[in-house]
Structure formats: structure tokens, C-alpha cells
Design a protein around this motif. Structure first.
Motif, PDB file in Angstrom:
ATOM      1  N   ALA B 117       0.865  -1.176   0.000  1.00 51.02           N
ATOM      2  CA  ALA B 117       0.000   0.000   0.000  1.00 51.02           C
ATOM      3  C   ALA B 117       0.904   1.229   0.000  1.00 51.02           C
ATOM      4  N   PRO B 118       0.603   2.279  -0.707  1.00 51.46           N
ATOM      5  CA  PRO B 118      -0.496   2.413  -1.669  1.00 51.46           C
ATOM      6  C   PRO B 118      -0.244   1.553  -2.907  1.00 51.46           C
ATOM      7  N   SER B 119      -1.348   1.143  -3.547  1.00 49.14           N
ATOM      8  CA  SER B 119      -1.202   0.198  -4.648  1.00 49.14           C
ATOM      9  C   SER B 119      -0.429   0.809  -5.820  1.00 49.14           C
ATOM     10  N   LYS B 120      -0.462   2.133  -5.927  1.00 52.17           N
ATOM     11  CA  LYS B 120       0.261   2.711  -7.071  1.00 52.17           C
ATOM     12  C   LYS B 120       1.769   2.662  -6.853  1.00 52.17           C
TER      13      LYS B 120
END
Lengths: 377, 194, 518
Positions: B117-120
Motif C-alpha cells: 500500500a499504496p497500490s500505485k
């Protein structure tokens, strides 16, 4: 003609619009009809956005149906109205395609702005990990080395209507999440078994906790207080019974709480070294049972046939202590029976196993000491 | 009447239905592909050493990487990171150790599943070595130190200052399931793990 | 219908082996009504438990089974079959065809339904109980369930095959069997909405079948599509499910739009306003329904770009939907209206559906949806759409065509009682749920905090009123089938279309020589 009709719509929108502007104001006073009072900047923005959009849709709704009901009143056969024969008008149709589109754009702009703010987790000062279990929450303060479980503290008797329900019925827990105000807190979420969803309305945060995956979101609470929420994703039998309670405190109080947690860990260690009497174990065990086991296995240990096995007379509760401890501590693969060793202390585990063997209609006769549990860890 | 035409139409439409059933299944690899490209669900992938060789270390930027561990209820193991967090410069190769212990008197095989996390950030979190590339078997009572070697890509979006890497250990013993484990090709990983 | 029974088999074998579109349509409608009663009684179990805080009647596990099976029965057992029944009865009559294109397949697609429904009901009585994971069947929760879940998956497959066969039949009928001169852009709107719905079914149902098959193999055959432990992802199921699920809600409501578009012109004695824009709006809604699915899952943690895309796409649906509502109002405008039961129900449908529509627009906006998601606000929204849109649309259709089916006029007085009690009942049930949702009540809970008590009590009163009012409907239909004032062939003064050119009741065989459409 239709143009006069449109004029009439326009003036009625203006009239109703003025009246409806008061509506969110009214709603602010009476929270049972609208969102709970927001306590973060984002929550306030979301609340304003909600009120704005609610107002717009109510105005549109009323405008459309004022026209329809006027027509129902005026253009009826019983009043001798003769049917006109028009059945299309490109101008009108283009107008009522374009105007809604413009209204939509005006809604999309503030929504996008708020969403981008919600998405930005940078600059956080601490991280709290939230883990969903069937049916409780675990909180882990990654920066403070604190970890605990938080489960419903409403007594069964209130749920079963045997006692008067308290003020915070179903919205109270044994260990609330303590958070400092004025700090940007980042949450990372995951789950152990099925999907849960962590939601506190006054903070306007809701995110799914998914086993094997990690999600994130953030909040920054303005003022000290108690904020309550619930699991928002169906997660099985006791989905309705796993509330969330946040205790927001000043930074100073938060630091005090952190050091208190460390002291508690020390005293729990002392408990597991002492030798307990059978009566003390049974008394403590009954309490632990009610909190952690009763939801599935029932108050009398009868379980739910086909879904949750009985404890009364079961092979495990009447067989060797070792197997009994193993299943309570490590759970049983592929079933709802979870591992309790992470959430119960040595003393709790020893007590509840003793209780299950000597209460609920079982008479194994033996007792388990916390030191035995400790040795198995 | 025109029974022939009707049968022809029906057959064609039936083919559409069958194709849509296939499309449902096609969504599985499509979704995986989308996740690989965008990091959609926070899954990380194995990176090749060549990928990180030419990375420039950006000394004036620090990214906090947090490590958190979970053991699924079905696996009686203990599992923790020896370091809760590190601050790294993008482009810098870092090694972090994890400790795992089998609490039973049986040998058990487990599989760790990573998630970021964050997935980006997932696509910019490059692991060269990881205990999650293969299944891990622990003998009764065995304790093992395991390493993760990673680089945070210098292309990481500038607004990201904290990354959380979570590992969940699952039991692979009970009904060993086959066919769908694509992300952890066991044989290949064994060759590369040195 | 019984007068026309001279040249076809009678008794049980008539119904078992029939290939007649009217018989099959009747069976679909009767089956749907029975399912509505079962689903309605389940909703009363839910509402009775929620009458006040505390656990009174059922345990939470059974409560979850009730919410799950209620939804499955209502969606797959009641609303979808009921509209297929209407399609069977009316499409051949409206396009001047002697029967459906594939009459034998028609028989099969109906007879798949009763065993499927039985299987679903039986699942409630197997060890471990019925499915309790919600009608959305999200894993890993649906992986945990007992045998009841496998029964449900099998049920879904059977119902799905039935719907696919039914929609193939409908498309083939509409494309191949139209009377000479019945050009596509001359077709009644009910036929148009059904043509588009049938394509939606054909594209969406197989995807759902795929999803539940993966669920089944995950449960029993060692695959790990949705299990993180094996490299799968539970969120993938949600994507596949809603890829089907969003078109599904339009499958439920588009045929109702078609019915409304037939009924309003009849009673306004004025042609439908904007016929071609109605057709294009329906097609636009159908297309958009395939690219908005993830608005049901904003909270799963999608990248912000994805959330924005789904938000904008979802908002766009408001445009064609708005066009439809405006067109209906414009059709009424300066008409010469009368308000027999079909018209009352049609107006009510427009009104309550629009209410569900505007809350749908609110739900589309991602940042506020985080607050609405999985609360009673959503429950209120979709019941306004499905009860307020589809179910009221079904009543509209039955009142409108009942004289044509039976040859008798129904009692207008009884019809009005049914209308007003139903309206009060459903609004009393669902309107307060908006407030409990906004105030923070999650959906799918068997017990709730004290501040939600009042609204829940109203909802329960409303639900009992709404369900028991349907006894009046049953009585009305029964009386109309048995006898009553003779209906003319035209039935309604302002009605237009081929179905009104055949006698009332419609004879067993119609349009054996195709009519000429000018």
C-alpha cells in the motif's frame, strides 16, 4: 406551448430552490435525518458535498413532478381536455439532454476535488494497522509496538432482551482505538478470514479489509471525543456485532496511554507465572467464554447443529488436554474456528479451557494452568 | 414458417452466450495483466537484477518503508519482521530480515503473499530476492531467518512518502492446490535464489 | 382462456408439453407470482426481526440466509420470469407473429424454473443452512458456507440457462417473425426494450455463470481464483460479479420502461413523445451498463483514476434515463388523461423509479458514496428502483393486458384499493430507510443501535402492509379470470397496436395469417 411550460419550470425551480436551501440547515440540527456530525476536514467536505447534491436532486425531482402533477390535474378527460397530437420536438429533446449534462459536470467537479484529497496519504505522522477478524477488530500501532483486539462489549443479556439496553447498545467495545487529535494518521487495512469493511461515519472513512491484501486510507481528527462505527461489509453470522470505537485524545493523553499499554503487558506476564485455583480459573473462564466463544458455541455449549459444533460432550472437551488446548490456541483449518492464542493471554486461555472441560455439562475434572499454555507458545 | 432462419439465428445467439461464458474466464488473466501493468491490487512482482542495475540512487529523497506481517489462522506459525521500518533512498538496494518459526511438531509448508500500500507504489517496489517467491517448508519447531532484497524505483510518484509492505503467510499444506499459482514459479525461483 | 380450449390438449399434459406462447406466458406469470409470495414472506421475516432492537425471532445466521434467499428469489425467481412471461404473451401479439420463434425451446426454458426454485428453497433445510453470504456471493465468505451454497450455485446455473434460452427465443422472434410492414422503428416500445434486454441477458448471464463456476471449483476442486493464498484475488470476483450485476439491474427495469411507454400514451390518448429518442436512450443505457460496474465497489481500494472513470461513466447514465422520464411527462402533457388502474400504476412507476434514480446519481459520486456504501441508503435506493420501477411496472402491465388475457374487465374499485395500499406500504417501508442509512445504519445486520429504532419500526409496518395488500391483487386477478364484465376487443379507448385487433380473450392461436401493417 412547451416554451411556456419551460418558463414555468424555470420559475418554479427558482422558487423551490430558495426554499430548499434551508433544508440542509434544518438537517444540520436533526442528525437522525442526515449524516452524523463530521469531525474531520474531509468529513465536513463530504457532508457539504452530500448536502449540495441532495439539494440539486430534490430541486430537479420537484421541478419534474410539479410539471407532471400539473398536467395530471389540468389535462384530464374529465375536465374536458382534448388531446393535442404533438409527439416530438428536436429542440426540446436537445435541451433536456444538454441541461442535465451541465448539471452533472457541476456535480463532478467538487466530487473530483474531494476524492483527490481523500486519496493523498502523504505526510502522515503515524500508521495504525487494522485487521478484520470474524467478528472483531485487531489494531496494531506500527510506530509504538502496541497491538490489541477490540470486540463488542454489549452483554448478551441485552441482545437477548433479558436486560434493558444501554445507551450505546451494540456500539461499545472492550478496547477502543485510542488516537491523537490533530495528527495525520494513516490506516492500513487487511483481514484474516473474509472481507470486512472499517467504517466510522463521523470521520467519513470506509475501506474494505481484504485477506491477503492491504489497503490504506487516512484521517486527521479535529477534536477529542468518542466516535463510533461498525463493520460495513457482510462478513458472516456476527457481522452486526463488531463495532468500532475511537477514543480521540490530546497528544499528551495519547502518550500517557501508550506507556500504560506497556505496563499492562508486564502485568499480563506476571499472571501467567502464578499458580491459579480451580475456582479462580472457572470464574475467569466463564467470562472469557462469554466474550469469545459463546457467539458460535452458544451459552450452554450446545452450538448450532450443522454450523457450529457443540462443546458439551464433545470429543475435544472431554479428551486429552493437549488436543483441547491446540484447537483453542491454533484454531481449525477451513472452519470458522480461529486461533485464539493471538488475542487471549495465557491466563485467559488456561481459564477458558478449564471452564469448557468442567462447565457446560462437561466433567473432565482436570485443570489447566497458565504456565502450561505459556510453554506451548 | 421460416424455421430454418430461426434455427440459424438461435445458433448464432447461442454462440454469443458461449463466448460470453468464455469472456468471464478471460477476465481472470485480463485482470492479472491489468494488475501487473497498473499495480491495481497492490501485488508486487519479482524484478530482474538487470532492471535495477542502472538505477540512480536519489540521495535527496527518503521514502519510509514499513513492514507488517500476518499469519493466517490456518497456519500455526510465528512470523515477524526483524525491523518494523526503514528509510531508503530510491534506487538503493536494501535487505530486510524476517523471522519465522513453526510452533508445531509437524513439518508444514507455507506461502507468503506480499501486498503493498499504496497500490500505485506496487509497480515501483522491486524485489530481487524474497522468501515469497517460493513456498517455505519448516521442520517441527524450526526457526528460520528469511530475507527480502528490494529497491524502491526512482520513478516512484513524488507524493508517496510512506510504503507499507505486508506479508500474509498462508498454509499450503491442506489440500495443496495446483494450477493457478503463477506468480511464484517454484522451479525458476529455486535457480535464482542464490 | 378456457373458451378457446377446443383444439388443444387439456389437463396436466397441456401445461407440461405446451409449446403455445400464451400458455407458457401464463405459466411464467403464475410461477413468478408464487415466487413473489415466497420472497415477500422472507422479507417479512427480515422486517419482523428488525421491528425493534435486540434479537427476537431468528438467529443471525438464519437472518443472513433470509436476506440472501429473499434477494435471489425476488431477482431470479420473481421479476425476471415475470417479464419473460409478459414477453411470451405479448411480443407475438404485438408484432403479428403466430407464436414464438422456437416454441419447443420455450417449453424447456420455462420448465427449468420450478426445479431450480425448489433446489434453492431446499437449500434452507440442508445441514448448515442455505446461502448466507448475500445475493452478491462474495468470496471468501461464500467459500465458507455449507452445502446450501452449492445448491445455490446449481440453482443460479439452471435459472441462467433458462434466461439465456428465453432471451435467444425473444431475439429470434423479434428479428424473424415480424408481420410484413412491421419495420424495426415501428415496433411498440415494449418490444424494443425487450429486444435490448434480451441482448443484455445474453451478454451478462454467461459471465455470471462463469463467476459462480469459479466459485464452485474454488470450493471443491482446488482452484484458487479468489484465494489470496494461491495467487488469486477475492476482489476479482467482485469485478466479474458486477460486470454481470449492473446490466442485471437494467434487465430488471428496462422491460418495465417498455410497459410504461405503452400505457401512458393509451391513457393520455396521445402518441408517445420522442419515440426514436426513447429507443436510443434505451440502447444508450444498455451500453453504459457494461462500463460502470465498479461503482458498486468504490471501497475495495481502487486507484483513484479508476474511481474517477467509474464515477463519470455512472453519472452519464443519468442523461438517457432523464430523457426517458422527460419523454413520459411530455407524453402526458396536454393529453386527455383518464386514470384507470394501469395509468395509476404507470404514473406511480415514473414517480418512485425517479426517486430511486436520483439517489442512484448520489451514489455514483465516489467521495460521498464512501458514506452511503453498504448502508440502508443503498437498500432504500435499490428497492425504489426495483420495487418502484420493475414491480410497479409489472402491476401496470397486468392491469393493462388482463382484459385481453381473460376477456373480462377487472374491478376498478378493487384495483384502486390495491394501488393505494401498495403505494402507502412500499413508501412507508423504504422511505425511512434513506434516513437510517444516512444516520449510519449498515445493511445486512440483524440487530441495530437504538437511534435507528423508530425508522425501522415504520419500515416493518410498511412491509407488512405492502405484502398483505397483494392478497387484494390475488383476489382481483382470481375474480377476473373467473368472470366479470365482458371486455371489448379494443379494451381501452386510446389503445393502439396489433394486440388490440384480436378478440378478447385472445384466442389460443392468433395471427396464423400475418396481419398487414401499414
Amino acid at each position: 406551448m412547451l416554451t411556456t411550460c419551460l418558463k414555468r419550470i424555470k420559475s418554479s425551480i427558482q422558487f423551490l430552490g430558495a426554499g430548499l436551501m434551508l433544508l440542509p440547515g434544518l438537517a444540520m440540527a436533526e442528525y437522525a435525518l442526515n449524516f452524523q456530525r463530521p469531525v474531520t476536514e474531509i468529513a465536513r467536505e463530504v457532508f457539504e458535498l452530500h448536502n449540495l447534491i441532495l439539494t440539486i436532486v430534490i430541486v430537479i425531482f420537484i421541478a419534474v413532478f410539479v410539471v407532471m402533477f400539473y398536467s395530471i390535474f389540468a389535462h384530464r378527460k374529465s375536465r374536458g381536455h382534448k388531446a393535442a397530437n404533438f409527439h416530438e420536438s428536436t429542440t426540446v429533446e436537445v435541451i433536456w439532454t444538454i441541461i442535465p449534462f451541465i448539471i452533472l459536470v457541476s456535480m463532478a467537479i467538487p466530487s473530483t476535488a474531494t476524492l483527490l484529497k481523500m486519496d493523498n496519504t502523504s505526510g502522515s505522522e503515524m500508521t495504525v494497522k487494522i485487521v478484520g477478524y470474524q467478528w472483531k477488530w485487531q489494531y496494531e500501532y506500527l510506530d509504538h509496538d502496541i497491538s490489541f483486539f477490540s470486540s463488542l462489549s454489549t452483554p448478551r443479556a441485552q441482545i437477548e432482551n433479558k436486560e434493558k439496553k444501554g445507551e450505546n447498545y451494540l456500539l461499545e467495545v472492550d478496547n477502543p482505538v485510542v488516537l491523537p487529535v490533530g495528527k495525520k494518521i494513516r490506516f492500513v487495512l487487511t483481514a484474516n478470514d473474509v472481507i470486512h469493511s472499517w467504517w466510522v461515519p463521523q470521520l467519513a472513512v470506509k475501506k474494505d479489509a481484504i485477506p491477503g491484501f492491504i489497503n490504506e486510507m487516512w484521517t486527521k481528527i479535529d477534536e477529542p471525543g468518542i466516535y463510533r462505527g461498525q463493520c460495513a461489509e457482510l462478513c458472516g453470522k456476527d457481522h452486526g456485532f463488531m463495532p468500532i470505537v475511537i477514543k480521540a485524545v490530546s497528544e499528551e493523553d495519547f502518550n500517557k496511554w501508550v506507556s500504560l499499554q506497556k505496563d499492562k503487558a508486564v502485568s499480563a506476564a506476571a499472571d501467567s507465572n502464578k499458580v491459579w485455583t480451580k475456582t479462580a480459573l472457572l470464574k475467569k473462564g466463564k467470562k472469557v467464554y462469554e466474550k469469545s466463544c459463546q457467539a458460535c458455541h452458544g451459552a450452554t455449549g450446545a452450538g448450532v447443529p450443522g454450523a457450529f459444533p457443540a462443546i458439551t460432550g464433545s470429543k475435544i472437551a472431554t479428551g486429552p488436554v493437549k488436543d483441547h488446548l491446540a484447537i483453542v490456541m491454533d484454531g481449525k483449518a477451513g472452519t470458522a474456528m480461529q486461533a485464539f492464542k493471538g488475542q487471549l493471554s495465557d491466563a485467559d486461555l488456561a481459564a477458558v479451557v478449564t471452564f469448557e472441560r468442567n462447565g457446560l455439562g462437561n466433567k473432565a475434572g482436570d485443570i489447566v494452568q497458565p504456565s502450561q499454555v505459556k510453554a506451548l507458545r | 414458417m421460416n424455421e430454418q432462419t430461426n434455427k440459424k439465428t438461435a445458433t448464432r445467439l447461442l454462440l454469443v452466450a458461449v463466448a460470453m461464458f468464455g469472456f468471464g474466464y478471460a477476465l481472470v488473466p485480463l485482470y492479472d495483466l491489468l494488475c501487473d501493468v497498473t499495480g491495481l491490487n497492490g501485488k508486487t512482482q519479482r524484478a530482474d537484477v538487470s532492471e535495477i542495475k542502472n538505477q540512480k540512487i536519489i540521495l535527496d529523497r527518503l521514502v519510509k518503508v514499513e513492514f507488517t506481517t500476518m499469519v493466517n489462522t490456518n497456519l500455526p506459525w510465528k512470523f515477524k519482521a526483524l525491523q518494523n521500518k526503514v528509510s531508503v533512498h530510491p534506487g538503493e538496494l536494501t535487505t530486510v530480515k524476517f523471522l519465522v518459526r513453526n510452533m508445531t511438531d509437524m513439518a508444514i509448508t507455507g506461502q507468503a503473499i506480499p501486498s503493498v500500500a499504496p497500490s500505485k507504489a506496487a509497480n515501483h517496489f522491486k524485489k530481487i530476492e524474497c522468501f515469497c517467491f517460493t513456498q517455505q517448508t519448516l521442520q517441527p519447531g524450526e526457526e528460520k531467518e528469511m530475507a527480502v532484497q528490494f529497491v524502491v524505483d526512482s520513478k516512484l510518484a513524488p507524493e508517496i512518502d510512506t510504503i507499507t509492505l505486508a506479508y500474509t503467510f498462508f498454509n499450503s499444506n491442506k489440500n495443496i492446490k495446483t494450477g493457478l499459482i503463477k506468480k511464484q514459479p517454484v522451479a525458476v525461483a529455486a535457480n535464482n535464489s542464490k | 382462456m378456457s373458451e378457446a380450449a377446443h383444439h388443444h390438449p387439456t389437463g396436466l399434459s397441456r401445461w407440461l408439453f405446451t409449446t403455445n406462447h400464451k400458455d407458457i406466458g401464463t405459466m411464467y406469470l403464475v410461477f413468478a407470482f408464487m415466487m413473489a409470495i415466497i420472497g415477500g414472506l422472507m422479507s417479512l421475516v427480515i422486517r419482523a426481526e428488525l421491528f425493534e432492537p435486540g434479537l427476537q425471532l431468528v438467529d443471525p445466521n438464519f437472518f443472513n440466509q433470509m436476506t440472501t434467499v429473499h434477494a435471489l428469489v425476488m431477482v431470479f425467481g420473481f421479476v425476471m420470469p415475470a417479464f419473460v412471461g409478459l414477453a411470451n404473451w405479448m411480443i407475438p401479439l404485438m408484432i403479428g407473429a403466430p407464436d414464438m420463434a422456437l416454441p419447443r425451446m420455450n417449453n424447456w426454458s420455462f420448465w427449468l424454473l420450478p426445479p431450480a426454485a425448489t433446489l434453492l428453497i431446499i437449500s434452507l433445510f440442508v445441514p448448515g443452512g442455505g446461502p448466507a453470504a448475500g445475493w452478491t456471493l462474495y468470496p471468501p465468505l461464500s467459500i465458507q458456507g455449507g452445502m446450501g451454497m452449492d445448491f445455490t450455485i446449481l440453482t443460479v446455473h439452471m435459472l441462467g440457462i433458462s434466461s439465456i434460452l428465453g432471451s435467444i427465443n425473444i431475439i429470434a422472434t423479434i428479428l424473424n417473425m415480424r408481420a410484413p410492414g412491421m419495420a424495426l422503428m415501428k415496433m411498440p416500445l415494449f418490444v424494443w426494450t425487450w429486444l435490448i434486454t434480451a441482448f443484455l441477458l445474453l451478454a451478462a448471464i454467461p459471465v455470471f455463470a462463469g463467476a459462480v463456476t469459479m466459485l464452485l471449483t474454488d470450493r471443491h476442486f482446488g482452484t484458487q481464483f479468489f484465494d489470496a493464498a494461491g495467487g488469486g484475488d477475492p476482489v476479482l470476483f467482485q469485478h466479474i460479479f458486477w460486470f454481470f450485476g449492473h446490466p442485471e439491474v437494467y434487465i430488471l427495469v428496462l422491460p418495465a420502461f417498455g410497459v410504461i411507454s405503452q400505457v401512458i400514451p393509451t391513457f393520455a390518448r396521445k402518441p408517445l413523445f420522442g419515440y426514436s429518442s426513447m429507443v436510443f436512450a434505451t440502447a444508450a443505457i444498455a451500453f453504459l451498463s457494461f462500463i460502470v460496474w465498479a461503482h458498486h465497489m468504490y471501497t475495495v481500494g481502487m486507484p483513484v483514476a479508476g474511481e474517477l472513470f467509474f464515477m463519470y461513466a455512472t453519472m452519464l447514465i443519468a442523461v438517457p434515463t432523464g430523457v426517458k422520464v422527460f419523454n413520459w411527462v411530455a407524453t402526458m402533457w396536454r393529453g386527455s388523461m383518464t386514470f384507470e388502474a394501469p395509468m395509476l400504476f404507470a404514473i406511480a412507476t415514473v414517480f418512485t423509479f425517479t426517486m430511486g434514480g436520483v439517489t442512484g446519481l448520489m451514489l455514483a459520486l465516489t467521495p460521498v458514496d464512501f458514506q452511503y456504501h453498504d448502508t440502508y441508503f443503498v437498500v432504500a435506493h435499490f428497492h425504489y428502483v426495483i420495487v418502484g420501477g420493475s414491480v410497479l411496472g409489472l402491476f401496470t402491465a397486468v392491469y393493462y393486458w388482463l382484459p385481453k388475457w381473460t376477456g373480462h374487465m377487472y374491478s376498478e374499485v378493487v384495483g384502486k384499493w390495491h394501488f393505494w395500499l401498495t403505494m402507502i406500504g412500499i413508501n412507508l417501508t423504504f422511505f425511512p430507510q434513506h434516513f437510517s442509512g444516512l444516520a449510519g445504519m449498515p445493511r445486512r445486520i440483524p440487530d441495530y443501535a437504538l437511534q435507528f429504532a423508530e425508522f425501522n419500526m415504520w419500515s416493518t409496518y410498511g412491509a407488512f402492509l405492502a405484502v398483505f395488500s397483494q392478497l387484494i391483487f390475488f383476489y382481483l386477478v382470481w375474480k377476473t379470470v373467473k368472470g366479470g364484465e365482458k371486455a371489448t376487443d379494443q379494451v381501452w379507448e386510446g389503445a393502439e397496436g396489433l394486440e388490440w385487433t384480436v378478440p378478447s380473450p385472445a384466442p389460443y392461436h392468433t395471427f396464423e395469417t400475418p396481419p398487414k401493417v401499414s
